[in-house]
Design an enzyme around this catalytic site. Structure first.
Site, mmCIF file in Angstrom:
data_model
loop_
_atom_site.group_PDB
_atom_site.id
_atom_site.type_symbol
_atom_site.label_atom_id
_atom_site.label_comp_id
_atom_site.label_asym_id
_atom_site.label_seq_id
_atom_site.Cartn_x
_atom_site.Cartn_y
_atom_site.Cartn_z
ATOM 1 N N HIS A 42 -6.038 9.001 6.516
ATOM 2 C CA HIS A 42 -6.204 7.914 5.546
ATOM 3 C C HIS A 42 -4.899 7.137 5.434
ATOM 4 O O HIS A 42 -3.847 7.595 5.873
ATOM 5 C CB HIS A 42 -6.577 8.481 4.166
ATOM 6 C CG HIS A 42 -5.460 9.233 3.537
ATOM 7 N ND1 HIS A 42 -5.163 10.548 3.869
ATOM 8 C CD2 HIS A 42 -4.528 8.860 2.625
ATOM 9 C CE1 HIS A 42 -4.108 10.939 3.179
ATOM 10 N NE2 HIS A 42 -3.700 9.938 2.424
ATOM 11 N N HIS A 123 0.942 3.169 6.207
ATOM 12 C CA HIS A 123 1.022 4.132 7.305
ATOM 13 C C HIS A 123 -0.096 5.155 7.213
ATOM 14 O O HIS A 123 -0.640 5.410 6.145
ATOM 15 C CB HIS A 123 2.383 4.833 7.322
ATOM 16 C CG HIS A 123 2.587 5.785 6.192
ATOM 17 N ND1 HIS A 123 2.838 5.367 4.895
ATOM 18 C CD2 HIS A 123 2.545 7.133 6.158
ATOM 19 C CE1 HIS A 123 2.955 6.424 4.123
ATOM 20 N NE2 HIS A 123 2.772 7.514 4.853
#
Length: 174
Positions: A42, A123
């Protein structure tokens, strides 16, 4: 009596097919460390930490009120930090991603939630405690982002497990 608490965060959950492709590529690199399981891949938008479950309704209402647009996300940069964190990131984070994270952070702070002081860094964590040098280049992974979610982190004997509590659609791209 205190309400039970949950470890919560808002995130973009990596679609299953894409998560499997990313994990397969990562695993093919034969790096040492602690890989994030494909189902947990995620991109965190806002980490809330431990929160009383009584605030879930407030969080759901806050998320439902956001007016952010869907976007295309290109993960094309592999980063290895000295602390062993290995992640994929966009070379150019889309403006719509930064807008979504900004709206969310502002709404959370306005509602009295405490967030980390560091700047938002788009990220997707691949591995922790990665001690080997990763390859100098990586493939590009494209992702059409159409919603965001509220997740709860639960610890089990097999490690961390992320349970999606709810998701909200983003406005269509014009």
């Amino acid at each position: 009596m205190n309400a039970p608490s949950m470890r919560l965060f808002f995130a973009l959950r990596c679609p299953t097919g894409l998560a499997e492709r990313i994990a397969e590529w990562r695993d093919g690199q034969r790096l040492s460390g602690r890989p994030v399981v494909a189902a947990n891949l995620h991109l965190t938008l806002a980490f809330l930490g431990q929160q009383p479950s009584t605030r879930l309704g407030e969080l759901r209402g806050l998320a439902a009120a956001l007016q952010a647009t869907a976007f295309e996300l290109r993960l094309d940069r592999l980063v290895h930090r000295r602390n062993g964190l290995l992640y994929l990131a966009p070379s150019e984070p889309p403006a719509a991603l930064l807008d979504l994270a900004g709206q969310l952070h502002l709404a959370l702070r306005t509602a009295g939630f405490t967030l980390e002081e560091r700047s938002f860094l788009a990220h997707l964590t691949l591995m922790r405690r990665c001690s080997a040098r990763p390859p100098p280049t990586c493939p590009t992974f494209d992702w059409s982002v159409g919603h965001f979610a509220l997740l709860a982190s639960e610890t089990s004997q097999r490690g961390g497990l992320y349970q999606q509590l709810e998701q909200w659609p983003l406005l269509p791209i014009r």
